[in-house]
Write a protein that holds these residues in place. Sequence first.
Motif, mmCIF file in Angstrom:
data_model
loop_
_atom_site.group_PDB
_atom_site.id
_atom_site.type_symbol
_atom_site.label_atom_id
_atom_site.label_comp_id
_atom_site.label_asym_id
_atom_site.label_seq_id
_atom_site.Cartn_x
_atom_site.Cartn_y
_atom_site.Cartn_z
ATOM 1 N N UNK A 100 53.979 -69.508 -14.059
ATOM 2 C CA UNK A 100 55.197 -69.411 -13.246
ATOM 3 C C UNK A 100 55.041 -68.558 -11.996
ATOM 4 N N UNK A 101 53.998 -67.722 -11.933
ATOM 5 C CA UNK A 101 53.854 -66.800 -10.815
ATOM 6 C C UNK A 101 53.332 -67.561 -9.606
ATOM 7 N N UNK A 102 54.183 -67.713 -8.604
ATOM 8 C CA UNK A 102 53.822 -68.453 -7.405
ATOM 9 C C UNK A 102 53.457 -67.504 -6.269
ATOM 10 N N UNK A 103 52.444 -67.878 -5.529
ATOM 11 C CA UNK A 103 52.027 -67.155 -4.334
ATOM 12 C C UNK A 103 52.281 -68.064 -3.133
ATOM 13 N N UNK B 32 62.536 -66.429 -17.133
ATOM 14 C CA UNK B 32 61.553 -65.706 -16.330
ATOM 15 C C UNK B 32 62.147 -65.488 -14.947
ATOM 16 N N UNK B 34 61.709 -63.461 -10.993
ATOM 17 C CA UNK B 34 60.789 -62.861 -10.030
ATOM 18 C C UNK B 34 61.586 -62.299 -8.866
ATOM 19 N N UNK B 36 61.053 -61.411 -4.876
ATOM 20 C CA UNK B 36 60.171 -61.618 -3.730
ATOM 21 C C UNK B 36 60.705 -60.829 -2.532
ATOM 22 N N UNK B 46 55.294 -61.801 -3.571
ATOM 23 C CA UNK B 46 55.606 -61.400 -4.943
ATOM 24 C C UNK B 46 55.690 -59.879 -5.043
ATOM 25 N N UNK B 49 57.873 -59.173 -11.636
ATOM 26 C CA UNK B 49 58.495 -60.207 -12.460
ATOM 27 C C UNK B 49 58.926 -59.606 -13.799
ATOM 28 N N UNK B 51 60.227 -61.099 -17.928
ATOM 29 C CA UNK B 51 60.593 -62.182 -18.838
ATOM 30 C C UNK B 51 61.875 -61.819 -19.569
#
Lengths: 113, 114
Positions: A100-103, B32, B34, B36, B46, B49, B51
């Motif tokens: 799931x970790x997008x860059x 999940x 995140x 940014x 990023x 993050x 969960x």
Amino acid sequence: DAGVTQSPTHLIKTRGQQVTLRCSPKSGHDTVSWYQQALGQGPQFIFQYYEEEERQRGNFPDRFSGHQFPNYSSELNVNALLLGDSALYLCASSRDRYNEKLFFGSGTQLSVL
Amino acid sequence: GENVGLHLPTLSVQEGDNSIINCAYSNSASDYFIWYKQESGKGPQFIIDIRSNMDKRQGQRVTVLLNKTVKHLSLQIAATQPGDSAVYFCAEYPGGTSYGKLTFGQGTILTVHP
């Protein structure tokens, strides 16, 4: 270690034209997702490519299409451009399709006149 | 449809203060999240993050808190610096097989005054 790279950085087109944007994923990544970011908004998901196939798609018309190459790089194509397609187009990569970790890259700023 | 939103569109702080950026989400299935940071002319970067099985996670000068009961997410930045000035987005995954399909909020503009 190169991050996500996109080209071109800026592009000006007229209504009705077609455009192709390019993306190279981060080293070690094999999955690419494309997002559209209108001015003052958060990015919106267009689609995801993995193993050269479109795996997920957001709420975008068929005028938006893509391709992924064997080296994992990707293209976003938009046909019959509309004024409303003016936006920042972002490419994001991940280590695999389940990560799931997008860059994100810095994007291509598309202006449609 | 369900979406992720932010309470405050802008936040101004003095250098050295702690900043708190909030985010509300409506999809209870999201598992999940995140945060940014997006600077002018750049793509989202990023930050951190978390969960859904966690309540808190700490990074370098940043902490994310998740309150699933009220569907609330926050980003805390300690000793805010001028370089922290940017737009901050929270984003969520709805779970299931929606890999790559992040849903972003509208963003909060953080301005740090020297």
